[in-house]
Design an enzyme around this catalytic site. Sequence first.
Site, PDB file in Angstrom:
ATOM      1  CG  ASP A  95       7.166   4.057   1.970  1.00 21.04           C
ATOM      2  OD1 ASP A  95       7.037   2.893   2.380  1.00 21.04           O
ATOM      3  OD2 ASP A  95       6.646   5.034   2.544  1.00 21.04           O
ATOM      4  CG  HIS A 110       5.187   9.205   3.430  1.00 21.05           C
ATOM      5  ND1 HIS A 110       4.591   9.059   4.669  1.00 21.05           N
ATOM      6  CD2 HIS A 110       5.481   7.944   3.038  1.00 21.05           C
ATOM      7  CE1 HIS A 110       4.540   7.787   4.998  1.00 21.05           C
ATOM      8  NE2 HIS A 110       5.085   7.077   4.020  1.00 21.05           N
ATOM      9  CG  ASP A 139      -0.261   0.087   2.549  1.00 17.21           C
ATOM     10  OD1 ASP A 139       0.822  -0.534   2.699  1.00 17.21           O
ATOM     11  OD2 ASP A 139      -0.771   0.759   3.456  1.00 17.21           O
ATOM     12  CD  GLU A 173       4.254   0.930   6.810  1.00 21.27           C
ATOM     13  OE1 GLU A 173       4.988   1.351   7.717  1.00 21.27           O
ATOM     14  OE2 GLU A 173       3.832   1.679   5.903  1.00 21.27           O
ATOM     15  CD  GLU A 174       2.857   4.187   3.935  1.00 22.76           C
ATOM     16  OE1 GLU A 174       2.862   4.858   4.983  1.00 22.76           O
ATOM     17  OE2 GLU A 174       3.856   4.043   3.217  1.00 22.76           O
ATOM     18  CG  ASP A 199       9.425  -4.252   7.339  1.00 23.61           C
ATOM     19  OD1 ASP A 199       9.222  -4.143   6.109  1.00 23.61           O
ATOM     20  OD2 ASP A 199       8.583  -3.903   8.205  1.00 23.61           O
TER      21      ASP A 199
END
Length: 473
Positions: A127, A435, A97, A161-162, A188
Site C-alpha cells: 500500500d 496499515h 505516501d 492518499e492516506e 487504482d
Amino acid sequence: TDPSGASRIPPQFSEEERVAVKEALKGAIQIPTVSFSHEKSNTTALAEFGEYIRKVFPTVFHSSLIQHEVVANYSHLFTVQGSDSSLQPYMLMAHFDVVPASEEGWEVPPFSGLERDGFIHGRGTLDNKNSVMAILQALELLLIRNYRPRRSFFIALGHDEEVSGTKGARTISALLQARGVRLAFLVDEGSFILEDFIPNLKKPFAMISVSEKGALDLMLRVDMTPGHSSAPPKETSIGILSAAVSRLEQTPMPNMFGSGPMKKALKLLANEFPFPANLVLNNLWLFRPLVSRLMERNPVTNALVRTTTAVTIFNAGVKVNVIPPFAQATINFRIHPSQTVHEVLELVKNIVADDRVQLHVLRSFEPLPISPSDAQAMGYQLLQQTIQSVFPEVNIVVPGICIANTDSRHYTNITNGIYLFNPVFLNSQGFSSIHGINEKISVQNYENQVKFIFELIQNADTYKEPVPHLHEL
Ligand SMILES: CCCCCCCC/C=C\CCCCCCCC(=O)N[C@@H](CCCCN)C(=O)O
Ligand SMILES: [Zn+2]
Ligand SMILES: [Zn+2]
C-alpha cells in the site's frame, strides 16, 4: 504481431533487469514518505521520492512521448501520447505516501526495504509503492524496447492518499477536466487476488472492485451543566453518551447481502466451492438468510455486506470530582454502495433516539457509483483478460466492492469506469499487514505486477470492441 498489426513485446526480462526491478522497489521503500495528518507529512521525503523516480526511470522521464508534471507540489502526472488519437485514453493510478510505522512488532525495520526469504519488507510494499514503482517500471521496460503506445494514457501518482487525496488527486482531476479529458476507464488500488479469505474456497480468485464504500464521520455530543460530584444527577453526559454509543454498536446497520455487485460475484464463485457449499450458494432463493448470517461472522466479509459502525474517538471528563460538562464521541461509518449518507443518518437518529445527544456531521461522502462489468466494459474486460494471461492459475474473476477509500473517488467527474485492482496475491495475513505490521511483498509477486502492467498497456492498445450478439441489436 497481433491481429491489429501492432507488434507485441513478450513480457520477458533479463536477469540484470530482474535485479534492477526489485532493487528499485527497495529504494522506494527506504524513503519515509509518511502522511501523518492533513496538516503534517514528511515533505522532505515526498520531494526526495520525486528525485528518486527521475533517477531510476530515466527513459520515462526523457521520452519525447511523455509529458511529466508535478502537481500540488509533490504529486506526479504523466501524459503518455499514443499514436492513434481516435482511441479514448485511460489512466493508471497509485499513491506513494504511506501511513506511519514504528519499529515495534516488525521483523525488519519498516523503512529498510530489506529482502528476506524471497520477500521485500517494509511500509508501502502493498500500500501502495508497489503499484507506483510497477507502473513506471513497466513503462520504462516497454520504452527501452522501443514500444510506442497506440492509445494515450495518463499515470497519476498521489502524494496524500492516506489523508484523503484532497491536494494531489483532486487537483489532478480538476486539471484533466479543465483540459477536456474524458477517460475510458481508470485502474487504482483497492482489491487483490484473494487467497484463503473464505473457508473451503481453496483456489485464489481475483476481485476487481467496481464500487467503493462511502463514509460518514459523525460526532455525538452531550452537554450538561457542570457541578460537584458529591451530589450527581441520575445520569451524566458520559453515561448518556455511552448508552447511545452502545446502542449503535449493538444495532448494526442492515445487512445488504445480495444487493449490488456482490450478487454477481457469489454467482461466479458458487461452483468453486465443494459440496454442500456449492449447493447452498447456487440456491440463494432458499439459503439467503443462512449465507447472509455467515457473511457477518468475519469482520472483512461483514464489511462487504453492510454499512459498518466504528467508534473511533471518545473524549470526556475533566476531574474526578467534577460532573463532566460534555462528552463527545466520533463514529466512522463506511457506507455500503446500496445505501446513502442520508439513509444512514436517519437510521442513526432512530437508534440513538435521545434528544440530549446532538449529532454533528464532520465529513461525509456517498459511495461511488457502480462501474460496468459486462461484456462491453472495456476496463473490466481488459483487466480480466490480462489476469487470465499473466496468472493462468486464477480462473475466477469477480466484481466486488472496496471496503476502504482510494484516490479514485476524486475522478468520477471524468470517467464512469473506475476499477480497483492490484495484481498481487493477498491472504488474510497480508490484509492485516496493510496499515499494520510486517507489510511485505514477495519478489515473485512484485515481478508479476510489473509483468501485468507491461501486458495491460499492450492489451489496451489492441483491444477490440466486442461484437454485440444479435439479440442485443
Ligand atoms: C468475498 C470475500 C473476500 C473479501 C475480501 C476482501 C478483501 C479486501 C481486500 C482489500 C482491501 C484493501 C483496501 C486497500 C486500500 C486501502 C486504502 C485506504 O486505507 N484508504 C484510507 C483512506 C483514508 C483517507 C482519509 N480519511 C481509508 O479508507 O481509511
Ligand atoms: Zn493505499
Ligand atoms: Zn492505505
